[in-house]
Design a protein around this motif. Structure first.
Motif, PDB file in Angstrom:
ATOM      1  N   GLN A 401     -12.291 -34.509   5.481  1.00 12.41           N
ATOM      2  CA  GLN A 401     -13.557 -33.920   5.054  1.00 12.41           C
ATOM      3  C   GLN A 401     -13.335 -32.619   4.292  1.00 12.41           C
ATOM      4  N   ALA A 402     -12.423 -31.794   4.800  1.00  8.27           N
ATOM      5  CA  ALA A 402     -12.174 -30.498   4.181  1.00  8.27           C
ATOM      6  C   ALA A 402     -11.580 -30.651   2.787  1.00  8.27           C
ATOM      7  N   TYR A 403     -10.590 -31.539   2.648  1.00 10.01           N
ATOM      8  CA  TYR A 403      -9.993 -31.752   1.333  1.00 10.01           C
ATOM      9  C   TYR A 403     -11.000 -32.420   0.387  1.00 10.01           C
ATOM     10  N   GLY A 404     -11.865 -33.264   0.935  1.00  9.34           N
ATOM     11  CA  GLY A 404     -12.912 -33.852   0.110  1.00  9.34           C
ATOM     12  C   GLY A 404     -13.850 -32.796  -0.425  1.00  9.34           C
ATOM     13  N   ALA A 405     -14.181 -31.801   0.415  1.00 14.13           N
ATOM     14  CA  ALA A 405     -15.057 -30.709  -0.024  1.00 14.13           C
ATOM     15  C   ALA A 405     -14.411 -29.895  -1.138  1.00 14.13           C
ATOM     16  N   LYS A 406     -13.078 -29.852  -1.170  1.00 15.70           N
ATOM     17  CA  LYS A 406     -12.348 -29.138  -2.211  1.00 15.70           C
ATOM     18  C   LYS A 406     -12.063 -30.032  -3.423  1.00 15.70           C
ATOM     19  N   ASN A 407     -12.517 -31.290  -3.334  1.00 19.70           N
ATOM     20  CA  ASN A 407     -12.263 -32.282  -4.382  1.00 19.70           C
ATOM     21  C   ASN A 407     -10.768 -32.534  -4.573  1.00 19.70           C
ATOM     22  N   ASP A 408     -10.000 -32.385  -3.483  1.00 25.24           N
ATOM     23  CA  ASP A 408      -8.565 -32.666  -3.487  1.00 25.24           C
ATOM     24  C   ASP A 408      -8.400 -34.114  -3.020  1.00 25.24           C
ATOM     25  N   ILE A 409      -8.530 -35.037  -3.979  1.00 25.68           N
ATOM     26  CA  ILE A 409      -8.576 -36.456  -3.638  1.00 25.68           C
ATOM     27  C   ILE A 409      -7.283 -36.925  -2.980  1.00 25.68           C
TER      28      ILE A 409
END
Length: 460
Positions: A401-409
């Protein structure tokens, strides 16, 4: 109350049982949940209390407390068993129905006897001497009886006994003789550990009496040689004289520890048996445990307006208790007000800064605010939690979720693959790992980890 999943094979005193994954409080309207087994409960407060209970026993038994672990299962029945190495599993019902800490400690002493005696490895060797068909009959028959007769279930006990008697009789009986001998050895070891730690065996005996009375219908007239444990009343008579001869037999539990025990009971009942809360803890009961249970029941049914004043009364009375602050934070989180819970999880962590489960909850609350600026802080907390909590699946769930929020696919896909792998979903793990590898630079540690997950998943 933190929740996680358990998949795989558990060795119950050498007997193989499949443990399904499932939520601690499943939605029974969902068909997927009706077939799930009880969840493994992750909770900082209860795990901390069990470490207090088990620490002296592990030391007396020569067990490395850093390697051994006590795990709580969200099942209301009384049961405990050793599984896969140095893990002791205890049902929530053992804690909620134990009148005092000494009772739980006695059970932990017995299970520690299995670990110290290497009974799992020895039992596996004993099983290897039987034929394949005999082993299969033993596995399913004894599994039913361990979960039935010793927990008072007449139907399960008789069904298990029927399987045993209907399969390869001679091999089964030889195996059961071995199992009963190990149970007796574990009882004797428990008595030594309790004596060495200056604790009473009274709680253990009292629990055996409860189990004996509950299983009376299923064991009356039964063949004692068709059971994996000694017959309940025989077991009590064997231990009673030694227990009563101890100078510690009448020793009482420390008052502070008793309070912690009652708080743990209140928390488990509040989360797992909310329908019983207001009967067991009526509004006329103003004790800390009663208010604790009622606060949990209130917020779990969405009544935050009733829950918060009760929690505030707890934090006002015992502000140094981190778990009251944790509860307030979780109450806001679970009712869609994560930002309001943030100061309170921070208060809890100020008291217990290195607790991995509190770090995970803090990260979850940060993500619950839906503020992308909080993602980096959440990732930092989750990485810290990984140091103490290892492969706890929720770490990877929230990392995704956190990496998704950073758009770090790339890292979001890798974290999802880790989560799927940790929860036993090999298909999803392989798919997500393959996607992550497309985005990650070949040869980097993260790419190699994704490659490993893809490879391991393909073999399952």
């Amino acid at each position: 109350m933190r929740k996680s999943f358990l998949r795989g094979v558990a060795l119950v005193c050498g007997i193989v049982l499949t443990v399904q994954s499932g939520m601690a409080v499943p939605d029974q309207s969902d068909k997927r949940n009706r077939n799930q087994g009880p969840a493994v409960i992750r909770d900082a407060e209860i795990e901390g209390l069990l470490r207090i209970y088990s620490g002296p026993i592990f030391k007396a038994a020569g067990i490395n407390s850093k390697a051994a672990k006590v795990v709580v299962i969200g099942d209301p029945s009384i049961n405990a068993f050793v599984a896969g190495g140095q893990r002791i599993f205890v049902n929530a019902g053992l804690i909620t129905r134990a009148p005092n800490p000494n009772t739980v400690i006695g059970v932990l002493a017995h299970e520690s006897g299995h670990i110290a005696g290497g009974h799992l490895a020895k039992m596996n060797s004993a099983m290897a001497e039987a034929s394949t068909n005999a082993i299969i009959g033993t596995i399913f028959g004894i599994a039913a009886m361990v979960g039935g007769a010793m927990a008072g279930s007449t139907t399960a006990a008789r069904a298990g006994q029927g399987v045993i008697m209907g399969s390869q009789g001679a091999a089964q009986r030889s195996f059961l003789v071995y199992a009963r001998a190990m149970e007796s050895t574990a009882d004797e070891s428990a008595m030594r550990y309790l004596e060495a730690t200056h604790q009473s065996a009274k709680g253990m005996l009292d629990l055996f009496r409860v189990l004996a009375n509950e299983s009376l219908a299923s064991t009356t007239g039964a063949d004692p040689y068709a059971y994996s444990h000694p017959m309940p009343f025989d077991r009590i008579r064997t231990l009673e004289a030694t227990a009563q001869a101890s100078q510690w037999y009448n020793r009482q539990d420390d008052a502070a520890l008793m309070l912690r025990h009652k708080l743990a009971q209140a928390k488990l009942i509040g989360f797992l048996q909310p329908q019983q809360v207001f009967q067991k803890y009526p509004s006329s009961d103003n004790s800390l445990p009663a208010r604790y249970a009622r606060a949990i029941a209130f917020f779990r049914r969405g009544d935050l307006a009733s829950a918060i004043p009760v929690i505030d009364s707890l934090t006002a009375e015992v502000p140094q208790d981190p778990y009251f602050w944790e509860l307030k934070a979780q109450a806001y989180l679970e009712n869609g007000k994560a930002a309001q819970g943030l100061p309170f999880i921070q208060k809890a962590r100020a008291i217990l800064p290195n607790n991995g489960l509190l770090q995970i909850l803090n990260a979850q609350i940060l993500l619950g605010t839906e503020n992308p600026a909080m993602a980096d802080q959440a990732i930092t907390l989750l990485k810290q939690a990984r140091m103490s909590e290892g492969q706890e699946p929720s770490i990877y769930k929230f990392m995704a979720q956190a990496y998704g929020a950073k758009n770090d696919i790339a890292r979001a896909e890798l974290a999802t693959a880790e989560y799927a792998y940790a929860t036993g979903d090999a298909k999803l793990a392989g798919e997500k790992a393959a996607v992550a590898m497309k985005y990650l630079k070949k040869g980097t540690p993260e790419w190699l980890r994704a490659s490993d997950i893809a490879s391991f998943s393909a073999k399952k």
